[in-house]
Design a protein around this motif. Structure first.
Motif, short mmCIF file in Angstrom:
data_model
loop_
_atom_site.label_atom_id
_atom_site.label_comp_id
_atom_site.label_asym_id
_atom_site.label_seq_id
_atom_site.Cartn_x
_atom_site.Cartn_y
_atom_site.Cartn_z
N MET A 1 -13.22 -20.37 2.71
CA MET A 1 -12.24 -19.40 3.15
C MET A 1 -12.83 -18.64 4.35
SD MET A 1 -10.47 -16.40 0.95
CE MET A 1 -9.78 -15.02 1.80
N PRO A 2 -12.05 -18.49 5.41
CA PRO A 2 -12.56 -17.74 6.58
C PRO A 2 -12.74 -16.25 6.22
CG PRO A 2 -10.28 -18.43 6.92
CD PRO A 2 -10.72 -19.03 5.62
N ASP A 3 -13.52 -15.57 7.03
CA ASP A 3 -13.75 -14.15 6.80
C ASP A 3 -12.46 -13.36 6.92
OD1 ASP A 3 -16.38 -14.66 6.36
OD2 ASP A 3 -17.07 -13.98 8.33
N LEU A 4 -12.45 -12.19 6.29
CA LEU A 4 -11.28 -11.33 6.31
C LEU A 4 -11.03 -10.79 7.72
CD1 LEU A 4 -12.02 -9.25 3.09
CD2 LEU A 4 -10.30 -11.03 3.33
N THR A 5 -9.78 -10.79 8.13
CA THR A 5 -9.42 -10.15 9.39
C THR A 5 -9.34 -8.64 9.14
OG1 THR A 5 -7.04 -10.26 8.96
CG2 THR A 5 -8.05 -12.18 10.06
N PRO A 6 -9.35 -7.83 10.19
CA PRO A 6 -9.24 -6.38 9.98
C PRO A 6 -7.98 -5.99 9.21
CG PRO A 6 -9.96 -6.82 12.21
CD PRO A 6 -9.63 -8.15 11.59
N LEU A 7 -6.86 -6.65 9.49
CA LEU A 7 -5.61 -6.33 8.80
C LEU A 7 -5.71 -6.68 7.31
CD1 LEU A 7 -2.72 -5.31 9.17
CD2 LEU A 7 -2.03 -7.66 9.62
N GLN A 8 -6.26 -7.82 7.00
CA GLN A 8 -6.43 -8.22 5.60
C GLN A 8 -7.38 -7.27 4.87
OE1 GLN A 8 -7.90 -12.15 6.24
NE2 GLN A 8 -5.87 -13.08 6.34
N PHE A 9 -8.47 -6.89 5.52
CA PHE A 9 -9.43 -5.99 4.90
C PHE A 9 -8.80 -4.63 4.63
CE2 PHE A 9 -12.97 -2.91 5.22
CZ PHE A 9 -13.63 -3.28 4.07
N HIS A 10 -8.01 -4.12 5.57
CA HIS A 10 -7.36 -2.82 5.37
C HIS A 10 -6.29 -2.89 4.29
CE1 HIS A 10 -9.49 -0.51 8.32
NE2 HIS A 10 -9.32 -1.46 9.23
N ALA A 11 -5.67 -4.05 4.11
CA ALA A 11 -4.72 -4.21 3.00
C ALA A 11 -5.44 -4.22 1.66
CB ALA A 11 -3.91 -5.49 3.18
N LEU A 12 -6.68 -4.69 1.66
CA LEU A 12 -7.49 -4.79 0.45
C LEU A 12 -8.17 -3.47 0.08
CD1 LEU A 12 -8.36 -7.11 -1.46
CD2 LEU A 12 -10.29 -7.51 0.06
N LEU A 13 -8.45 -2.65 1.08
CA LEU A 13 -9.21 -1.40 0.87
C LEU A 13 -8.65 -0.47 -0.21
CD1 LEU A 13 -10.62 -0.01 4.21
CD2 LEU A 13 -11.83 -0.49 2.10
N PRO A 14 -7.34 -0.23 -0.29
CA PRO A 14 -6.87 0.71 -1.32
C PRO A 14 -7.17 0.26 -2.76
CG PRO A 14 -5.13 0.24 0.26
CD PRO A 14 -6.26 -0.67 0.58
N PHE A 15 -7.41 -1.01 -2.96
CA PHE A 15 -7.64 -1.52 -4.31
C PHE A 15 -9.12 -1.53 -4.70
CE2 PHE A 15 -3.79 -3.47 -2.67
CZ PHE A 15 -2.90 -3.11 -3.66
N ILE A 16 -9.99 -1.46 -3.69
CA ILE A 16 -11.42 -1.54 -3.95
C ILE A 16 -11.92 -0.20 -4.47
CG2 ILE A 16 -13.67 -1.96 -2.87
CD1 ILE A 16 -12.27 -3.77 -0.90
N LEU A 17 -12.97 -0.27 -5.26
CA LEU A 17 -13.57 0.95 -5.81
C LEU A 17 -13.94 1.94 -4.71
CD1 LEU A 17 -16.10 -0.33 -8.45
CD2 LEU A 17 -14.02 0.91 -8.87
N PRO A 18 -13.96 3.22 -5.06
CA PRO A 18 -14.53 4.16 -4.10
C PRO A 18 -16.01 3.83 -3.92
CG PRO A 18 -14.04 5.21 -6.20
CD PRO A 18 -13.52 3.82 -6.27
#
Length: 186
Positions: A1-18
Motif C-alpha cells: 500500500m502506498p504511503d498516506l497522502t496528506p488528505l488521507q492522513f487528515h481524514a484519519l487523524l480524528p480517529f487516532i488516539l491523542p
C-alpha cells in the motif's frame, strides 16, 4: 500500500488516539501509520518493517495501543457511515487489512461487528472458516423440540443432534487457519 497522502492522513487523524498517555507529542505519527499499513498489507512480521517507518517494536506497540483503544472499530463504523468519495474510502483496503491483524487482539465481538457492518474483506479468513457469533446467539435461543414419537424416533432425534453439532462447529469456525489460506485471503 502506498504511503498516506496528506488528505488521507487528515481524514484519519480524528480517529487516532491523542498523544501518548504521558502527554508527549508523537512526532512521527504519519510514519507510524504508514508503517502499520505497510505491515498489514503484507505477510511479513513486524521485525521486517523498513527503517523509514521507525523502530518495529515502537510501531507494533502503537498498533496494539490503537487496537486496544478501539480505533479499527471506530474506522469501520465511520466507513459505513461516510460518503464513498470520502478520503477514508481511499485507504479502506489498508484499514481492512489492519483489521485482519487486529482480530486476534479484539476477539469475537470484533468479528461480530465486521460481519454486522458487512465488511467481509476485514475478516481474517474466508467467511466460512472464521467464527460466526450470530449462529451462537441463534443456538442460545434454540428450543429443543419435544422428543419425537413413532417408529423412527431415535433416527429423528439423532438427526437433530447432528444438525446442532454441525451448527456449533460452524459457529466456532476453524480452530487454526493454515498460513496458505490466510495469505491467499489477503
Amino acid at each position: 500500500m502506498p504511503d498516506l497522502t496528506p488528505l488521507q492522513f487528515h481524514a484519519l487523524l480524528p480517529f487516532i488516539l491523542p498523544p501518548s498517555p504521558q502527554g508527549r507529542r508523537i512526532s512521527d505519527l504519519r510514519e507510524r501509520m504508514n508503517g502499520i499499513f505497510h505491515v498489514a498489507s503484507g505477510a511479513d512480521p513486524w521485525r521486517c518493517l523498513p527503517e523509514r517507518y521507525g523502530k518495529p517494536d515502537t510501531v507494533c506497540r502503537y498498533f496494539r495501543r490503537l487496537t486496544q483503544a478501539g480505533l479499527w472499530e471506530r474506522l469501520l463504523v465511520a466507513l459505513k457511515d461516510c460518503n464513498p468519495t470520502h478520503p477514508l474510502w481511499e485507504i479502506a483496503k489498508g484499514i481492512f487489512r489492519a483489521c485482519r491483524r487486529a482480530v486476534r487482539l479484539r476477539g469475537l465481538r470484533f468479528i461480530m461487528l465486521i460481519r454486522r457492518l458487512g465488511f467481509i474483506d476485514a475478516l481474517n479468513g474466508p467467511p466460512d472458516k472464521v467464527p460466526n457469533p450470530a449462529i451462537f446467539t441463534w443456538l442460545k435461543r434454540f428450543d429443543m423440540p419435544p422428543a419425537p414419537t413413532g417408529p423412527r424416533q431415535d433416527e429423528i432425534f439423532l438427526d437433530i443432534i447432528r444438525l446442532l453439532k454441525r451448527l456449533h462447529r460452524k459457529a466456532g469456525g476453524v480452530l487454526r487457519l493454515p498460513r496458505a489460506t490466510r495469505l491467499a485471503w489477503s
